[in-house]
Design an enzyme around this catalytic site. Structure first.
Site, PDB file in Angstrom:
ATOM      1  N   ASP A  96       0.843  -1.204   0.000  1.00  0.00           N
ATOM      2  CA  ASP A  96       0.000   0.000   0.000  1.00  0.00           C
ATOM      3  C   ASP A  96       0.873   1.247   0.000  1.00  0.00           C
ATOM      4  O   ASP A  96       2.051   1.195   0.385  1.00  0.00           O
ATOM      5  CB  ASP A  96      -0.867   0.022   1.271  1.00  0.00           C
TER       6      ASP A  96
HETATM    7  N1  URA Z   1      -1.265  -5.972   3.948  1.00  0.00           N
HETATM    8  C1  URA Z   1      -1.761  -4.707   3.949  1.00  0.00           C
HETATM    9  O1  URA Z   1      -2.809  -4.437   4.509  1.00  0.00           O
HETATM   10  N2  URA Z   1      -1.064  -3.752   3.311  1.00  0.00           N
HETATM   11  C2  URA Z   1       0.119  -3.981   2.689  1.00  0.00           C
HETATM   12  O2  URA Z   1       0.723  -3.045   2.133  1.00  0.00           O
HETATM   13  C3  URA Z   1       0.620  -5.293   2.697  1.00  0.00           C
HETATM   14  C4  URA Z   1      -0.089  -6.276   3.340  1.00  0.00           C
END
Ligand code: URA
Length: 234
Positions: A96
Site C-alpha cells: 500500500d
Molecule cells: N497488507 C496490507 O494491509 N497492506 C500492505 O501493504 C501489505 C499487506
C-alpha cells in the site's frame, strides 16, 4: 536461456519474429550464423548489428518509502518503479501507499507468478504497530475472515510489545493485514515488510535498491520449485 527468449526479452520482436530471424540467418552466436533455437549461457549474440544482453532477466529489491505507489502510472503519487534503472519490471507483491519496506521487482514473469500465487505459500513477513493492545493472537492462527466472507490463510504473529509485532502471511490479498486487524476491532498504524521468502531487506536504505545476488535468485527459484512439487502431489 533459449535464443528465442533472449531475442524477445531484448525487445527485438515476438517469438514468431525470432523464428523468422533465425530462418533468415540474421542472428549470430559467437560470430557464427545459427539456424536453430539454441541454449545460450555466456555467448555473444548479435542481431541487427547489435549485441544482445544474454542475461536479460533482471531481479531487484528496493526499500519502498512511504508515499510511493506500486504502479506503473499514477495521476497523484510517485511510482516506485521510477526509482529503478529499468521500467520494464513487474512488482512481486504490491504494498500500500503508506506501507514501507521490501519490494522485489523482476521481468521474470514465471517466477513472479509463482512468488505471488497463494497456492505456493511463499512467506512474507511484516513488522507492524497497532492502535489497541493485541492480547489474543489465536484468531490469526485459525485464519481471520475479511470482507464479510473471505477466510484468510492462517498467519503467524509474534508480539514484541502490546502494540508491536511481527506477522507472517503466505498470501497477499489487497489490504490483507489492515483488514485482519479491522476484523478484530483494531487498526494497523504502521506496516513495514522485512522479508519475502528468504530475501531480507537488511540495512538497505529507504528509497534505494540493489540487484539480487545469484544465490538469492536460486533460493527463490528453489522454494517455488519445492512448492510446485507439493501442489502436484495434492
Ligand atoms: N497488507 C496490507 O494491509 N497492506 C500492505 O501493504 C501489505 C499487506
Amino acid at each position: 536461456m533459449r535464443l528465442i527468449d533472449i531475442f524477445v526479452l531484448n525487445k527485438c520482436g515476438s517469438k514468431k519474429q525470432a523464428k523468422k530471424a533465425i530462418k533468415k540467418g540474421l542472428i549470430q552466436v559467437n560470430n557464427k550464423i545459427v539456424d536453430e533455437d539454441i541454449d545460450i549461457t555466456d555467448e555473444t549474440v548479435i542481431y541487427d548489428s547489435k549485441i544482445l544482453d544474454s542475461h536479460p532477466l533482471k531481479y531487484y529489491i528496493i526499500h519502498k518509502p512511504s508515499g510511493y505507489v506500486c504502479a506503473n502510472k499514477d495521476p497523484h503519487d510517485p511510482c516506485l518503479i521510477t526509482l529503478l534503472p529499468d521500467e520494464n519490471l513487474h512488482y512481486v507483491g504490491r504494498l500500500d501507499r503508506d506501507t514501507t519496506g521490501l519490494v522485489i521487482l523482476t521481468n521474470d514473469l514465471k517466477l513472479r507468478k509463482r512468488l505471488t500465487l497463494p497456492e505456493f505459500h511463499i512467506p512474507r513477513t511484516y513488522a507492524f504497530t497497532c492502535l489497541n493492545p493485541l492480547k489474543d493472537i489465536t484468531p490469526f492462527k485459525e485464519g481471520i475472515t475479511i470482507d464479510g466472507d473471505v477466510k484468510c490463510l492462517p498467519a503467524i504473529v509474534e508480539m514484541t510489545s502490546e502494540y508491536e509485532g511481527i506477522i507472517t502471511l503466505e498470501e497477499g490479498r489487497y489490504h490483507e493485514i489492515k483488514k485482519m486487524f479491522l476484523s478484530l476491532n483494531n487498526k494497523i498504524t504502521s506496516l513495514h515488510r522485512i522479508m519475502y521468502g528468504d530475501i531480507s531487506l537488511g540495512d538497505l536504505e529507504s528509497g534505494t535498491y540493489r540487484i539480487l545476488t545469484q544465490e538469492e535468485i536460486n533460493h527463490l527459484k528453489d522454494i517455488t520449485r519445492r512448492s510446485l512439487c507439493n501442489i502436484s502431489k495434492k
